[in-house]
Design a protein around this motif. Structure first.
Motif, mmCIF file in Angstrom:
data_model
loop_
_atom_site.group_PDB
_atom_site.id
_atom_site.type_symbol
_atom_site.label_atom_id
_atom_site.label_comp_id
_atom_site.label_asym_id
_atom_site.label_seq_id
_atom_site.Cartn_x
_atom_site.Cartn_y
_atom_site.Cartn_z
ATOM 1 N N GLY A 284 0.781 -1.231 0.000
ATOM 2 C CA GLY A 284 0.000 0.000 0.000
ATOM 3 C C GLY A 284 0.808 1.274 0.000
ATOM 4 N N LEU A 285 2.109 1.195 -0.229
ATOM 5 C CA LEU A 285 2.938 2.385 -0.117
ATOM 6 C C LEU A 285 2.562 3.442 -1.154
ATOM 7 C CD1 LEU A 285 5.298 3.906 1.132
ATOM 8 C CD2 LEU A 285 6.843 2.679 -0.416
ATOM 9 N N ALA A 286 2.375 3.019 -2.405
ATOM 10 C CA ALA A 286 2.074 3.985 -3.460
ATOM 11 C C ALA A 286 0.763 4.716 -3.175
ATOM 12 C CB ALA A 286 2.010 3.282 -4.818
ATOM 13 N N ARG A 287 -0.271 3.959 -2.805
ATOM 14 C CA ARG A 287 -1.558 4.585 -2.519
ATOM 15 C C ARG A 287 -1.461 5.515 -1.323
ATOM 16 N NH1 ARG A 287 -5.263 4.094 1.028
ATOM 17 N NH2 ARG A 287 -4.238 2.307 2.017
ATOM 18 N N GLN A 288 -0.723 5.099 -0.294
ATOM 19 C CA GLN A 288 -0.584 5.931 0.892
ATOM 20 C C GLN A 288 0.190 7.211 0.590
ATOM 21 O OE1 GLN A 288 1.135 3.454 3.923
ATOM 22 N NE2 GLN A 288 -0.737 2.248 4.219
ATOM 23 N N LEU A 289 1.196 7.093 -0.254
ATOM 24 C CA LEU A 289 1.962 8.295 -0.620
ATOM 25 C C LEU A 289 1.088 9.303 -1.347
ATOM 26 C CD1 LEU A 289 5.446 6.915 -1.756
ATOM 27 C CD2 LEU A 289 4.999 8.538 0.110
ATOM 28 N N THR A 339 -5.795 8.321 4.048
ATOM 29 C CA THR A 339 -4.507 7.757 3.660
ATOM 30 C C THR A 339 -4.315 6.342 4.172
ATOM 31 O OG1 THR A 339 -3.538 9.976 3.680
ATOM 32 C CG2 THR A 339 -2.015 8.100 3.731
ATOM 33 N N PHE A 340 -4.636 6.118 5.444
ATOM 34 C CA PHE A 340 -4.363 4.823 6.052
ATOM 35 C C PHE A 340 -5.616 3.981 6.268
ATOM 36 C CE2 PHE A 340 -0.939 7.705 7.243
ATOM 37 C CZ PHE A 340 0.170 6.975 6.843
ATOM 38 N N GLY A 341 -6.770 4.485 5.834
ATOM 39 C CA GLY A 341 -7.989 3.678 5.805
ATOM 40 C C GLY A 341 -8.502 3.237 7.157
ATOM 41 N N LEU A 402 6.691 9.257 7.627
ATOM 42 C CA LEU A 402 7.388 8.091 8.168
ATOM 43 C C LEU A 402 6.870 7.731 9.556
ATOM 44 C CD1 LEU A 402 11.046 8.915 7.033
ATOM 45 C CD2 LEU A 402 9.438 7.323 5.981
ATOM 46 N N LEU A 403 6.628 8.733 10.377
ATOM 47 C CA LEU A 403 6.111 8.462 11.719
ATOM 48 C C LEU A 403 4.674 7.957 11.676
ATOM 49 C CD1 LEU A 403 7.574 11.509 13.708
ATOM 50 C CD2 LEU A 403 8.257 9.110 13.886
ATOM 51 N N PHE A 404 3.863 8.536 10.807
ATOM 52 C CA PHE A 404 2.487 8.059 10.667
ATOM 53 C C PHE A 404 2.457 6.594 10.241
ATOM 54 C CE2 PHE A 404 -0.024 12.248 9.886
ATOM 55 C CZ PHE A 404 -0.080 12.447 11.259
ATOM 56 N N ARG A 405 3.275 6.265 9.252
ATOM 57 C CA ARG A 405 3.246 4.906 8.686
ATOM 58 C C ARG A 405 3.819 3.876 9.656
ATOM 59 N NH1 ARG A 405 2.818 2.130 3.920
ATOM 60 N NH2 ARG A 405 4.263 0.383 3.641
ATOM 61 N N PRO A 410 0.404 1.931 11.971
ATOM 62 C CA PRO A 410 1.208 0.836 11.407
ATOM 63 C C PRO A 410 0.335 -0.155 10.658
ATOM 64 C CG PRO A 410 0.900 0.499 13.754
ATOM 65 C CD PRO A 410 0.336 1.862 13.443
ATOM 66 N N ASP A 411 0.926 -0.817 9.683
ATOM 67 C CA ASP A 411 0.219 -1.828 8.892
ATOM 68 C C ASP A 411 0.155 -3.113 9.689
ATOM 69 O OD1 ASP A 411 -0.902 -3.440 7.056
ATOM 70 O OD2 ASP A 411 0.573 -3.091 5.462
ATOM 71 N N ARG A 412 -1.072 -3.503 10.094
ATOM 72 C CA ARG A 412 -1.250 -4.721 10.890
ATOM 73 C C ARG A 412 -1.932 -5.828 10.097
ATOM 74 N NH1 ARG A 412 -2.328 -0.621 14.791
ATOM 75 N NH2 ARG A 412 -0.846 -0.688 16.522
ATOM 76 N N ARG A 413 -1.890 -5.744 8.797
ATOM 77 C CA ARG A 413 -2.571 -6.772 7.991
ATOM 78 C C ARG A 413 -1.909 -8.125 8.079
ATOM 79 N NH1 ARG A 413 -3.054 -3.995 2.281
ATOM 80 N NH2 ARG A 413 -1.096 -3.096 3.017
ATOM 81 N N ASP A 414 -0.654 -8.161 8.524
ATOM 82 C CA ASP A 414 0.026 -9.448 8.617
ATOM 83 C C ASP A 414 -0.391 -10.232 9.849
ATOM 84 O OD1 ASP A 414 1.399 -8.993 6.294
ATOM 85 O OD2 ASP A 414 3.094 -8.029 7.310
#
Length: 497
Positions: A284-289, A339-341, A402-405, A410-414
């Motif tokens: 999701g980096l491109a979409r978030q950017l 941005t982060f849904g 960077l701090l937001f991401r 943080p990405d917790r999909r894993d």
């Protein structure tokens, strides 16, 4: 809006091969109200078409919405004469209520409905349900507004239909072309999870269902239809339009506030290519950017306007702090959602607190830049101050992302989600070595247990043997059930669109 917890992911889409079995693949619902003249010709014509062209077992269900004429008698006679016909009566009016009730209790893996006037050419029926049977799509709708559709209707209805769909596109960002065409289908496993989120019981039911499905990432297939207007429509245009606009406002407000539990439907099938692991590519980096840049540009403009306003009655440091504080709160809220849904109110306070920490870092950078500028010159020009602040904000923006991401969102999909898997009671035998279908859970609008065919559970009872009221918490256990092999006129006369 309903916000029940998610019952788990839906199963992967599967093709439904034809075979010898007793359970129908397709259940076509015909909602009717005082249609004693049109009901029998409609059912006979539809039954003849399906028997001649449809390669699967099917059922036709007449959903009577509290008719006051002889419609129930006609439905009962058709049920007695034709084995594939079922009749069900509701004591309350509402097309949405009828569809919710019958679809929720049906054991067919593909559910459809059409209006009793059969304005839509029935040759579009197989193309409508084929993507659902094959596993390609989740919902399917007929479209009178597609370029290849052949439609005969007056200018008044054409204008109303196109205006209504323009309102949906402008207010709810809907991308489907025709919300109110009375010719739709849905996979049963999707309906079991989607229908509890749909509140409307009347004409807006279709629109609300499609908007929620689209926002949840479900795949909607559109079929161009041949359609001829019914000149005998008795719809109350003003009342219908008013109710629809109220529905648009209600759904739009729920989407804006994040009160809908769309996470139960997002990425439901586990076969989305965007979910595949690709080494070296952050998810999701491109979409978030892109989202972060858009929000950041708007936030910077908002910040500069606030700074200019505060600067008229305070010093540069105070104006900078106030403008940065207000814009930081708005920036965190916008990035959280867009941005982060992250939807809903859970964790919002924590996210804002973490956002304020990020704000403190941005404040240090911008205040330090202003301090350095004031040390270099005693009376800097306003344009110079703005240029320095823009440069400092660019540096703070990179650090903020960077701090937001990594920290705030943080990405917790894993992480392994908890999935509720229901055990199903066999409802229909389909051969010695074949799987069976479990009976669908009960609609919250049904109040009287009535049998739905010889092999199904009563309407008042769900797959767990419990009864629900309209306010009960619902556990849709069949949402994780796998589909298994089985065998075998568009416009409503009261709708102005």
């Amino acid at each position: 809006m309903r916000t029940e917890p998610s019952p788990g992911n839906l199963p992967a889409r599967e093709h439904l091969p034809a075979g010898n079995a007793g359970t129908p693949v397709l259940d076509v619902v015909i909602p009717v109200y005082n249609e004693e003249k049109d009901l029998q010709p409609c059912v006979l014509r539809l039954h003849e078409h399906l028997a001649r062209t449809f390669p699967y077992a099917f059922r036709i269900t007449i959903a009577d919405n509290a008719s006051t004429d002889t419609t129930p008698l006609v439905a009962a006679r058709l049920e007695a004469e034709i084995s594939e016909v079922r009749a069900f009566r509701l004591e309350q009016k509402g097309r949405g209520r009828a569809l919710r009730t019958v679809w929720s209790a049906s054991d067919a893996p593909v559910l459809a409905y059409m209006d009793v006037d059969l304005s839509t050419d029935l040759n579009a029926l197989l193309p409508l349900v084929a993507p659902l049977i094959s596993g390609h799509s989740d919902l399917a709708i007929g479209s009178r507004l597609a370029r290849s559709s052949r439609v005969v209707r007056g200018a008044k209805r054409e204008f109303i239909s196109r205006t209504y769909n323009l309102i949906l596109r402008g207010s709810l960002q809907a991308r489907f072309s025709d919300a109110q065409c009375g010719f739709k289908a849905i996979r049963r496993d999707v309906a079991q999870v989607l229908l509890p989120l749909v509140e409307d019981t009347g004409w807006f039911f279709d629109t609300e269902m499609l908007v929620l499905a689209e926002r949840a990432g479900l795949r909607i297939h559109e079929v161009p239809v041949d359609w001829v207007d019914d000149p005998d429509s008795t719809v109350h245009i003003v009342k219908t339009a008013t109710d629809d606009l109220k529905g648009v406002w209600r759904v739009g407000r729920a989407l804006a506030t994040g009160s809908l539990a769309l996470d139960r439907l997002a990425r439901p099938f586990g076969d989305d290519p965007r979910d595949r692991e690709i080494s070296g590519v952050p998810k999701g980096l491109a979409r978030q950017l892109v989202g972060f840049c858009v929000v950041g540009a708007l936030s910077t403009l908002f910040y500069l306007l606030l700074y200019s306003g505060f600067r008229t009655f305070s010093g540069s440091q105070v104006a900078n702090a106030l403008a940065l504080l207000v814009s930081a709160v708005a920036n965190t809220a916008a990035n959280r959602r867009l941005t982060f849904g992250v939807r809903g109110r859970g964790g919002a306070v924590k996210h804002q607190a973490q956002g304020l920490v990020v704000f403190g870092i941005g404040l240090a950078l911008t205040s330090g830049s202003l301090a350095a500028l004031n040390a270099a010159t005693n009376d800097p020009a306003h344009s110079t101050e703005l240029a320095v602040l823009i440069a400092a904000n660019l540096a703070a923006t990179v650090l903020r992302f960077l701090l937001f991401r990594a920290w705030v969102f943080p990405d917790r999909r894993d992480e392994s989600p908890s999935t509720v898997v229901a055990s199903h009671t066999p409802a229909v035998p389909v051969g010695p070595a074949s799987p069976v279908y479990a009976t669908a859970p009960q609609s919250p609008y049904s109040t009287t247990p009535e049998p739905y065919g010889p092999t199904s559970a009563p309407y008042g009872t769900n797959a767990y043997g419990t009864t629900h009221s309209p306010h009960d918490h619902q556990t849709w256990g069949d949402a994780t059930m796998q589909l298994q092999p089985v065998r075998p006129s568009d416009h409503d006369p009261r709708d102005a669109r």
